[in-house]
Design a protein around this motif. Structure first.
Motif, PDB file in Angstrom:
ATOM      1  N   MET A  88      59.567  23.669 -42.636  1.00  0.00           N
ATOM      2  CA  MET A  88      58.522  23.057 -43.439  1.00  0.00           C
ATOM      3  C   MET A  88      57.319  24.004 -43.496  1.00  0.00           C
ATOM      4  SD  MET A  88      56.574  19.397 -42.830  1.00  0.00           S
ATOM      5  CE  MET A  88      58.080  18.478 -43.176  1.00  0.00           C
ATOM      6  N   LEU A  89      56.848  24.292 -44.703  1.00  0.00           N
ATOM      7  CA  LEU A  89      55.689  25.156 -44.875  1.00  0.00           C
ATOM      8  C   LEU A  89      54.435  24.286 -44.954  1.00  0.00           C
ATOM      9  CD1 LEU A  89      54.717  28.075 -45.241  1.00  0.00           C
ATOM     10  CD2 LEU A  89      54.939  27.741 -47.716  1.00  0.00           C
ATOM     11  N   LEU A  90      53.518  24.495 -44.018  1.00  0.00           N
ATOM     12  CA  LEU A  90      52.296  23.708 -43.944  1.00  0.00           C
ATOM     13  C   LEU A  90      51.152  24.441 -44.617  1.00  0.00           C
ATOM     14  CD1 LEU A  90      52.581  22.797 -40.153  1.00  0.00           C
ATOM     15  CD2 LEU A  90      53.439  21.467 -42.094  1.00  0.00           C
ATOM     16  N   ASP A  91      50.123  23.702 -45.005  1.00  0.00           N
ATOM     17  CA  ASP A  91      48.932  24.353 -45.526  1.00  0.00           C
ATOM     18  C   ASP A  91      48.152  24.963 -44.360  1.00  0.00           C
ATOM     19  OD1 ASP A  91      46.508  22.534 -44.686  1.00  0.00           O
ATOM     20  OD2 ASP A  91      48.044  21.152 -45.428  1.00  0.00           O
ATOM     21  N   PRO A  92      47.290  25.962 -44.623  1.00  0.00           N
ATOM     22  CA  PRO A  92      46.617  26.682 -43.529  1.00  0.00           C
ATOM     23  C   PRO A  92      45.822  25.789 -42.580  1.00  0.00           C
ATOM     24  CG  PRO A  92      46.402  27.913 -45.567  1.00  0.00           C
ATOM     25  CD  PRO A  92      47.025  26.597 -45.935  1.00  0.00           C
ATOM     26  N   ASP A  93      45.137  24.784 -43.102  1.00  0.00           N
ATOM     27  CA  ASP A  93      44.364  23.914 -42.215  1.00  0.00           C
ATOM     28  C   ASP A  93      45.279  23.153 -41.263  1.00  0.00           C
ATOM     29  OD1 ASP A  93      41.959  24.699 -43.299  1.00  0.00           O
ATOM     30  OD2 ASP A  93      41.795  22.975 -44.658  1.00  0.00           O
ATOM     31  N   THR A  94      46.407  22.666 -41.774  1.00  0.00           N
ATOM     32  CA  THR A  94      47.339  21.941 -40.919  1.00  0.00           C
ATOM     33  C   THR A  94      47.964  22.878 -39.892  1.00  0.00           C
ATOM     34  OG1 THR A  94      47.822  20.412 -42.729  1.00  0.00           O
ATOM     35  CG2 THR A  94      49.370  20.456 -40.889  1.00  0.00           C
ATOM     36  N   GLU A  95      48.286  24.099 -40.294  1.00  0.00           N
ATOM     37  CA  GLU A  95      48.806  25.080 -39.341  1.00  0.00           C
ATOM     38  C   GLU A  95      47.824  25.286 -38.190  1.00  0.00           C
ATOM     39  OE1 GLU A  95      51.649  28.061 -41.959  1.00  0.00           O
ATOM     40  OE2 GLU A  95      49.511  28.492 -41.818  1.00  0.00           O
ATOM     41  N   ASN A  96      46.557  25.424 -38.513  1.00  0.00           N
ATOM     42  CA  ASN A  96      45.539  25.610 -37.473  1.00  0.00           C
ATOM     43  C   ASN A  96      45.438  24.390 -36.571  1.00  0.00           C
ATOM     44  OD1 ASN A  96      44.826  28.216 -38.308  1.00  0.00           O
ATOM     45  ND2 ASN A  96      43.295  27.459 -39.755  1.00  0.00           N
ATOM     46  N   ASP A  97      45.539  23.194 -37.167  1.00  0.00           N
ATOM     47  CA  ASP A  97      45.492  21.971 -36.359  1.00  0.00           C
ATOM     48  C   ASP A  97      46.676  21.903 -35.395  1.00  0.00           C
ATOM     49  OD1 ASP A  97      43.178  21.182 -37.635  1.00  0.00           O
ATOM     50  OD2 ASP A  97      44.195  19.803 -39.018  1.00  0.00           O
ATOM     51  N   VAL A  98      47.865  22.254 -35.888  1.00  0.00           N
ATOM     52  CA  VAL A  98      49.057  22.237 -35.040  1.00  0.00           C
ATOM     53  C   VAL A  98      48.909  23.254 -33.906  1.00  0.00           C
ATOM     54  CG1 VAL A  98      51.531  22.759 -34.968  1.00  0.00           C
ATOM     55  CG2 VAL A  98      50.605  21.387 -36.841  1.00  0.00           C
ATOM     56  N   PRO A 114      61.009  30.397 -46.278  1.00  0.00           N
ATOM     57  CA  PRO A 114      60.198  30.492 -45.059  1.00  0.00           C
ATOM     58  C   PRO A 114      59.378  29.239 -44.797  1.00  0.00           C
ATOM     59  CG  PRO A 114      60.035  32.517 -46.323  1.00  0.00           C
ATOM     60  CD  PRO A 114      60.749  31.515 -47.200  1.00  0.00           C
ATOM     61  N   GLY A 115      59.322  28.846 -43.530  1.00  0.00           N
ATOM     62  CA  GLY A 115      58.505  27.731 -43.094  1.00  0.00           C
ATOM     63  C   GLY A 115      57.494  28.177 -42.056  1.00  0.00           C
ATOM     64  N   SER A 116      56.564  27.303 -41.740  1.00  0.00           N
ATOM     65  CA  SER A 116      55.520  27.626 -40.762  1.00  0.00           C
ATOM     66  C   SER A 116      56.095  27.658 -39.347  1.00  0.00           C
ATOM     67  CB  SER A 116      54.402  26.579 -40.821  1.00  0.00           C
ATOM     68  OG  SER A 116      53.789  26.550 -42.095  1.00  0.00           O
ATOM     69  N   ALA A 117      55.623  28.632 -38.575  1.00  0.00           N
ATOM     70  CA  ALA A 117      56.007  28.743 -37.170  1.00  0.00           C
ATOM     71  C   ALA A 117      54.773  29.112 -36.363  1.00  0.00           C
ATOM     72  CB  ALA A 117      57.095  29.797 -36.979  1.00  0.00           C
ATOM     73  N   GLU A 130      47.467  33.669 -26.336  1.00  0.00           N
ATOM     74  CA  GLU A 130      47.201  33.844 -27.761  1.00  0.00           C
ATOM     75  C   GLU A 130      48.109  32.934 -28.585  1.00  0.00           C
ATOM     76  OE1 GLU A 130      46.042  38.617 -27.411  1.00  0.00           O
ATOM     77  OE2 GLU A 130      47.827  37.991 -28.535  1.00  0.00           O
ATOM     78  N   VAL A 131      47.714  32.757 -29.852  1.00  0.00           N
ATOM     79  CA  VAL A 131      48.498  31.978 -30.807  1.00  0.00           C
ATOM     80  C   VAL A 131      48.720  32.826 -32.043  1.00  0.00           C
ATOM     81  CG1 VAL A 131      48.575  29.906 -32.240  1.00  0.00           C
ATOM     82  CG2 VAL A 131      47.484  29.819 -29.992  1.00  0.00           C
ATOM     83  N   ALA A 132      49.952  32.844 -32.524  1.00  0.00           N
ATOM     84  CA  ALA A 132      50.258  33.521 -33.785  1.00  0.00           C
ATOM     85  C   ALA A 132      50.896  32.510 -34.732  1.00  0.00           C
ATOM     86  CB  ALA A 132      51.204  34.694 -33.556  1.00  0.00           C
ATOM     87  N   ILE A 133      50.392  32.455 -35.947  1.00  0.00           N
ATOM     88  CA  ILE A 133      50.981  31.602 -36.978  1.00  0.00           C
ATOM     89  C   ILE A 133      51.798  32.500 -37.897  1.00  0.00           C
ATOM     90  CG2 ILE A 133      50.518  30.049 -38.903  1.00  0.00           C
ATOM     91  CD1 ILE A 133      47.952  29.206 -37.447  1.00  0.00           C
ATOM     92  N   GLU A 134      53.101  32.279 -37.948  1.00  0.00           N
ATOM     93  CA  GLU A 134      54.017  33.162 -38.649  1.00  0.00           C
ATOM     94  C   GLU A 134      54.911  32.362 -39.584  1.00  0.00           C
ATOM     95  OE1 GLU A 134      53.765  36.355 -38.510  1.00  0.00           O
ATOM     96  OE2 GLU A 134      52.353  36.513 -36.839  1.00  0.00           O
TER      97      GLU A 134
END
Length: 233
Positions: A1-11, A144-147, A163-167
Motif C-alpha cells: 500500500m502506497l501512503l501519502d507522505p504525511d501518513t508515512e511520517n505518522d507511521v 511499489p508500496g510504502s516501507a 534512524e528511520v528510513a521511508i522507502e
C-alpha cells in the motif's frame, strides 16, 4: 500500500514509539575486512510462541568476535550497563539459516549476562501478531508500496544512532525487495508496511529484514520464509 507522505511520517513516528527499543546495533570487533567493511548492522527482538529471539541478517554473524550495542534506554537501572555486550564467539552464538539468509539468537544468554552484571534489559519486541504471514507477503505486488525501516545507522564519529528510513518495497521477479540502497548499518533491520487484510481492515505488518544490497536495492528475507526456515531447523 502506497501512503501519502504525511501518513508515512505518522507511521514512522508511531513505530519509533512502539518498537524503538526492539532495535539494537551490532558489529564485528575481530578485524576490518579488506574492503573496509566493519560488519556494522542492525538486529531486532521478536517473540515467537512466547519466546524472545534476536534476529538479523546471517551475513553479519560469521565474524570471530562482535558486540551488541546498548543505548541507555534499553537497560535499567541507569548507568550500570556498559556500552555493549561483547560476543567473543559471535558465529557460534547464532543459529544460521542460509536460506532465507537470516540468523537467530535466543536471548536467554543475554538476560543471564545482564543479571550477572547487575542490570536488566528494558526492551520492546516485534510481536508475532504483526509479523507478516504467507498471505500478507503474497499481497505485495510489482507496484511499489510504502516501507518503513528502523535501523541503527553509522555516524561520522562511529556513533550508532537509531534512524528511520521511508522507502519503497515491491515484488521483483520471485522476491520482495527495497527499491533503493540504504546507508551503512541498515543490513539486518526490520522493514514494516501497512496492508489491508482479507477482511479489508488496514494494519501494520513487519514484512521481514534487510539483506545485503544487490542490483541497486536490498532483497528482503520475508517473514514467511523466516518462519519456514526456523520451523525446519
Amino acid at each position: 500500500m502506497l501512503l501519502d507522505p504525511d501518513t508515512e511520517n505518522d507511521v514512522a513516528y508511531e513505530l519509533c514509539q512502539l518498537l524503538g527499543r526492539a532495535i539494537l546495533p551490532i558489529r564485528r570487533t575481530d578485524a576490518v575486512a579488506a574492503d573496509g567493511d566493519r560488519g556494522e548492522g542492525t538486529a531486532f527482538l521478536v517473540t515467537w510462541q512466547g519466546r524472545e529471539h534476536l534476529l538479523t541478517a546471517d551475513a553479519l554473524t560469521h565474524a570471530g568476535a562482535g558486540e551488541i550495542g546498548l543505548r541507555a534506554s534499553v537497560t535499567e537501572p541507569a548507568g550500570v550497563a556498559a556500552d555493549a555486550v561483547a560476543l567473543s564467539d559471535l558465529a557460534d552464538r547464532w543459529r544460521h539459516h542460509e536460506d532465507p539468509g537470516v540468523a537467530v539468537l535466543p536471548t536467554t544468554g543475554l538476560h543471564e549476562h545482564a543479571a550477572g552484571e547487575g542490570w536488566r534489559w528494558r526492551t520492546q519486541q516485534v510481536p508475532d501478531a504483526i509479523a507478516a504471514d504467507r498471505d500478507a507477503i503474497a499481497r505485495i505486488g510489482a507496484e511499489p508500496g510504502s516501507a518503513v525501516v528502523l535501523a541503527h545507522g553509522v555516524g561520522a564519529d562511529g556513533a550508532r544512532p537509531l534512524e528511520v528510513a521511508i522507502e519503497r518495497v515491491a515484488r521483483v521477479g520471485g522476491g520482495v525487495r527495497l527499491m533503493a540502497e540504504l546507508p551503512t548499518g541498515y543490513v539486518g533491520a526490520p522493514v514494516f508496511g501497512v496492508q489491508a487484510g482479507d477482511d479489508g481492515e488496514v494494519g501494520l505488518r513487519c514484512l521481514g529484514l534487510v539483506l545485503p544490497a544487490r542490483d541497486g536495492g536490498h532483497p528482503l528475507a520475508t517473514f514467511d520464509r523466516i518462519r519456514a526456515a526456523v520451523d525446519r531447523a
